[in-house]
Motif scaffolding. Structure first.
Motif, PDB file in Angstrom:
ATOM      1  N   THR A 148       4.774  18.862   8.980  1.00 27.71           N
ATOM      2  CA  THR A 148       4.108  19.940   9.716  1.00 27.71           C
ATOM      3  C   THR A 148       4.690  20.085  11.114  1.00 27.71           C
ATOM      4  O   THR A 148       4.966  21.206  11.580  1.00 27.71           O
ATOM      5  N   ALA A 149       4.902  18.973  11.789  1.00 22.01           N
ATOM      6  CA  ALA A 149       5.476  19.008  13.132  1.00 22.01           C
ATOM      7  C   ALA A 149       6.930  19.486  13.092  1.00 22.01           C
ATOM      8  O   ALA A 149       7.365  20.262  13.960  1.00 22.01           O
ATOM      9  N   TYR A 150       7.676  19.037  12.096  1.00 27.68           N
ATOM     10  CA  TYR A 150       9.076  19.449  11.957  1.00 27.68           C
ATOM     11  C   TYR A 150       9.176  20.953  11.705  1.00 27.68           C
ATOM     12  O   TYR A 150       9.990  21.650  12.309  1.00 27.68           O
ATOM     13  N   GLN A 151       8.337  21.463  10.823  1.00 21.93           N
ATOM     14  CA  GLN A 151       8.341  22.893  10.530  1.00 21.93           C
ATOM     15  C   GLN A 151       8.003  23.711  11.769  1.00 21.93           C
ATOM     16  O   GLN A 151       8.626  24.748  12.048  1.00 21.93           O
ATOM     17  N   SER A 152       7.015  23.264  12.541  1.00 20.51           N
ATOM     18  CA  SER A 152       6.629  23.968  13.755  1.00 20.51           C
ATOM     19  C   SER A 152       7.756  23.984  14.777  1.00 20.51           C
ATOM     20  O   SER A 152       8.011  25.006  15.420  1.00 20.51           O
ATOM     21  N   ALA A 153       8.465  22.862  14.894  1.00 19.40           N
ATOM     22  CA  ALA A 153       9.534  22.767  15.888  1.00 19.40           C
ATOM     23  C   ALA A 153      10.783  23.536  15.477  1.00 19.40           C
ATOM     24  O   ALA A 153      11.501  24.070  16.325  1.00 19.40           O
ATOM     25  N   ASN A 154      11.059  23.607  14.173  1.00 25.91           N
ATOM     26  CA  ASN A 154      12.294  24.207  13.692  1.00 25.91           C
ATOM     27  C   ASN A 154      12.119  25.593  13.078  1.00 25.91           C
ATOM     28  O   ASN A 154      13.107  26.239  12.731  1.00 25.91           O
ATOM     29  N   GLY A 155      10.882  26.016  12.912  1.00 28.63           N
ATOM     30  CA  GLY A 155      10.632  27.357  12.419  1.00 28.63           C
ATOM     31  C   GLY A 155      10.848  27.542  10.938  1.00 28.63           C
ATOM     32  O   GLY A 155      10.867  28.679  10.454  1.00 28.63           O
ATOM     33  N   ALA A 156      11.038  26.455  10.205  1.00 31.33           N
ATOM     34  CA  ALA A 156      11.253  26.576   8.764  1.00 31.33           C
ATOM     35  C   ALA A 156      10.875  25.273   8.076  1.00 31.33           C
ATOM     36  O   ALA A 156      11.029  24.193   8.641  1.00 31.33           O
ATOM     37  N   ALA A 157      10.390  25.399   6.845  1.00 35.00           N
ATOM     38  CA  ALA A 157      10.056  24.217   6.042  1.00 35.00           C
ATOM     39  C   ALA A 157      11.276  23.837   5.214  1.00 35.00           C
ATOM     40  O   ALA A 157      11.287  23.936   3.985  1.00 35.00           O
ATOM     41  N   ASN A 158      12.328  23.399   5.898  1.00 39.30           N
ATOM     42  CA  ASN A 158      13.598  23.139   5.218  1.00 39.30           C
ATOM     43  C   ASN A 158      13.941  21.654   5.091  1.00 39.30           C
ATOM     44  O   ASN A 158      15.067  21.296   4.745  1.00 39.30           O
ATOM     45  N   LEU A 159      12.979  20.802   5.364  1.00 42.32           N
ATOM     46  CA  LEU A 159      13.183  19.374   5.167  1.00 42.32           C
ATOM     47  C   LEU A 159      12.809  19.041   3.724  1.00 42.32           C
ATOM     48  O   LEU A 159      11.769  19.485   3.225  1.00 42.32           O
ATOM     49  N   MET A 160      13.659  18.278   3.035  1.00 37.92           N
ATOM     50  CA  MET A 160      13.412  17.956   1.630  1.00 37.92           C
ATOM     51  C   MET A 160      13.458  16.457   1.399  1.00 37.92           C
ATOM     52  O   MET A 160      14.342  15.771   1.919  1.00 37.92           O
ATOM     53  N   VAL A 161      12.501  15.943   0.619  1.00 38.41           N
ATOM     54  CA  VAL A 161      12.554  14.558   0.155  1.00 38.41           C
ATOM     55  C   VAL A 161      13.427  14.544  -1.097  1.00 38.41           C
ATOM     56  O   VAL A 161      13.071  15.121  -2.125  1.00 38.41           O
ATOM     57  N   TYR A 162      14.564  13.880  -1.006  1.00 34.28           N
ATOM     58  CA  TYR A 162      15.552  13.889  -2.088  1.00 34.28           C
ATOM     59  C   TYR A 162      15.340  12.729  -3.063  1.00 34.28           C
ATOM     60  O   TYR A 162      15.460  12.885  -4.267  1.00 34.28           O
ATOM     61  N   SER A 163      15.010  11.552  -2.535  1.00 31.07           N
ATOM     62  CA  SER A 163      14.766  10.383  -3.383  1.00 31.07           C
ATOM     63  C   SER A 163      13.868   9.411  -2.641  1.00 31.07           C
ATOM     64  O   SER A 163      13.664   9.524  -1.423  1.00 31.07           O
ATOM     65  N   THR A 164      13.320   8.431  -3.377  1.00 34.32           N
ATOM     66  CA  THR A 164      12.400   7.466  -2.767  1.00 34.32           C
ATOM     67  C   THR A 164      12.761   6.035  -3.161  1.00 34.32           C
ATOM     68  O   THR A 164      13.403   5.325  -2.424  1.00 34.32           O
ATOM     69  N   THR A 165      12.365   5.625  -4.363  1.00 34.19           N
ATOM     70  CA  THR A 165      12.529   4.219  -4.743  1.00 34.19           C
ATOM     71  C   THR A 165      13.892   3.889  -5.328  1.00 34.19           C
ATOM     72  O   THR A 165      14.214   2.717  -5.526  1.00 34.19           O
ATOM     73  N   CYS A 191      17.034  15.341   2.945  1.00 34.28           N
ATOM     74  CA  CYS A 191      18.163  16.262   3.030  1.00 34.28           C
ATOM     75  C   CYS A 191      17.642  17.583   3.584  1.00 34.28           C
ATOM     76  O   CYS A 191      16.441  17.728   3.834  1.00 34.28           O
ATOM     77  N   ILE A 192      18.544  18.549   3.759  1.00 31.31           N
ATOM     78  CA  ILE A 192      18.176  19.851   4.310  1.00 31.31           C
ATOM     79  C   ILE A 192      18.317  20.920   3.232  1.00 31.31           C
ATOM     80  O   ILE A 192      19.352  21.005   2.550  1.00 31.31           O
ATOM     81  N   LEU A 193      17.277  21.725   3.066  1.00 31.52           N
ATOM     82  CA  LEU A 193      17.307  22.852   2.142  1.00 31.52           C
ATOM     83  C   LEU A 193      17.818  24.080   2.897  1.00 31.52           C
ATOM     84  O   LEU A 193      17.200  24.523   3.863  1.00 31.52           O
ATOM     85  N   ASN A 194      18.942  24.608   2.453  1.00 34.37           N
ATOM     86  CA  ASN A 194      19.553  25.759   3.123  1.00 34.37           C
ATOM     87  C   ASN A 194      18.906  27.072   2.677  1.00 34.37           C
ATOM     88  O   ASN A 194      18.186  27.122   1.671  1.00 34.37           O
ATOM     89  N   GLU A 195      19.181  28.139   3.413  1.00 36.38           N
ATOM     90  CA  GLU A 195      18.591  29.432   3.111  1.00 36.38           C
ATOM     91  C   GLU A 195      19.002  29.946   1.735  1.00 36.38           C
ATOM     92  O   GLU A 195      18.265  30.693   1.098  1.00 36.38           O
ATOM     93  N   ASP A 196      20.194  29.559   1.276  1.00 40.15           N
ATOM     94  CA  ASP A 196      20.648  30.000  -0.043  1.00 40.15           C
ATOM     95  C   ASP A 196      20.185  29.066  -1.163  1.00 40.15           C
ATOM     96  O   ASP A 196      20.702  29.123  -2.284  1.00 40.15           O
ATOM     97  N   GLU A 197      19.219  28.193  -0.850  1.00 41.31           N
ATOM     98  CA  GLU A 197      18.622  27.255  -1.802  1.00 41.31           C
ATOM     99  C   GLU A 197      19.539  26.093  -2.184  1.00 41.31           C
ATOM    100  O   GLU A 197      19.216  25.308  -3.070  1.00 41.31           O
ATOM    101  N   THR A 198      20.699  25.975  -1.549  1.00 35.76           N
ATOM    102  CA  THR A 198      21.512  24.778  -1.731  1.00 35.76           C
ATOM    103  C   THR A 198      20.975  23.696  -0.807  1.00 35.76           C
ATOM    104  O   THR A 198      20.169  23.959   0.098  1.00 35.76           O
ATOM    105  N   ILE A 199      21.387  22.458  -1.041  1.00 31.86           N
ATOM    106  CA  ILE A 199      20.933  21.352  -0.198  1.00 31.86           C
ATOM    107  C   ILE A 199      22.121  20.652   0.444  1.00 31.86           C
ATOM    108  O   ILE A 199      23.214  20.611  -0.127  1.00 31.86           O
TER     109      ILE A 199
END
Length: 321
Positions: A148-165, A191-199
């Motif tokens: 939520t804080a990242y989206q507010s600061a960067n103006g987009a919900a482009n942060l992605m959880v790619y993997s965990t365990t 990772c970062i989700l780009n506007e063209d839906e690539t990561i």
């Protein structure tokens, strides 16, 4: 007759007194019995009125502070437990389990991570490579707040959880290499989700995450500054250790490897006190006694005990003790 009544009365009086004493003791023990299942949550505790010898360091503009005790004798392991404390037995295997176990090139994981959850309760401030990625529940809450804080600061919900365990092992994976602490469930690879839906990979430290992740309990497990870990820098890889420990690390400019060494100097008689918002926490290290270690805990306190995967236990207690 008067003598007989006097003796009988004395017996009755003694019985009444005995009942009062026994009942009072039972009530006292009931009220003061240890609560071995207590764990840190959002409850608020009154701070101790005892003023320790201290150095106060302001860690951020929200007023969080770190109080460092003066050096002492290193009380721990259940020795000379003071009044108001109980002990929680920890077997040798417990050293290898917990949120704060050290995991790097020389410390492998042999603990029990417990049950995992998924990101079913995530909010819309960040994206997921897969919704069924396993994780500890505390990480979901922290990611929701940080996203939520990242989206507010960067103006987009482009942060992605790619993997965990575990890393993706198939060809083309962004992060194909396994890292020592992934198996705990306290880690996220981002990772970062780009506007063209690539990561896109995070190949160098992200400025916002580097400055703010600690506020939500996340730290970078492996960095260029942490040669002691023996693991290459992983700027995409965050590990949740909680706001208290992440805040202390940030205030002292410590790497994760350095933090374990730092904690060993702060035993129960020389603890760290750290505030998050209006709540103060007590942090101290208890060295292993070998076999079973009696870890001192303030009675009725909310606490967490984690092994450090090496030589002892790290205790985090809500309130100043």
């Amino acid at each position: 007759m008067a003598r007989e009544l006097s003796v009988r009365g004395a017996v009755v009086i003694c019985g009444v007194l005995f009942g009062l004493i026994w009942g009072g003791d039972a009530v006292y023990r009931l009220v003061n019995q240890p609560d071995e299942k207590a764990a840190i949550d959002d409850a608020r505790f009154n701070n101790s009125e005892t003023e320790p010898a201290e150095t106060i360091l302001t860690t951020d503009d929200a007023g969080n502070t770190l109080i460092i005790q003066e050096a002492g004798s290193g009380l721990g392991g259940g020795e000379d437990v003071p009044d108001g404390y109980m002990t929680i037995p920890q077997d040798e295997a417990a050293i290898h389990t917990g949120m704060l176990v050290q995991l790097d090139s020389t410390h492998s994981y042999s603990g029990n991570p417990g049950d995992f959850t998924t990101f079913e309760k995530k909010n819309e401030s960040y994206r997921m490579k897969r919704m069924d990625l396993p994780v500890q529940s505390a990480v979901v809450n922290a990611m929701n707040a940080m996203g939520t804080a990242y989206q507010s600061a960067n103006g987009a919900a482009n942060l992605m959880v790619y993997s965990t365990t575990a890393p993706y092992e198939k060809a083309g994976s962004l992060y194909p290499n396994a890292l020592p602490d992934q198996c705990t469930g306290y880690c996220v690879d981002l990772c970062i989700l780009n506007e063209d839906e690539t990561i896109s990979r995070i190949e160098k430290p992200n400025a916002w995450l580097s400055e703010n992740a600690w506020k939500y309990g996340f730290v970078f497990s492996y960095t260029e500054a942490d040669s002691a870990s023996g693991v290459g820098a992983a700027p995409h890889h965050l590990r949740f250790i909680g706001k208290v420990h992440a805040g202390i690390m940030q205030s002292q400019n410590l790497t994760l490897s350095g933090y374990y060494d730092y904690l060993r100097a702060h035993t129960m008689d020389v603890p760290l006190y750290y505030t998050v918002g209006e709540t103060i926490y007590t942090v101290y290290y208890v060295p292993s006694a070998g076999g079973t270690t009696e870890v001192p805990i303030p009675k009725k306190a909310k606490y967490e005990i984690s092994g450090n995967n090496s030589d002892g236990y790290i205790v985090t207690v809500e309130g100043q003790h």
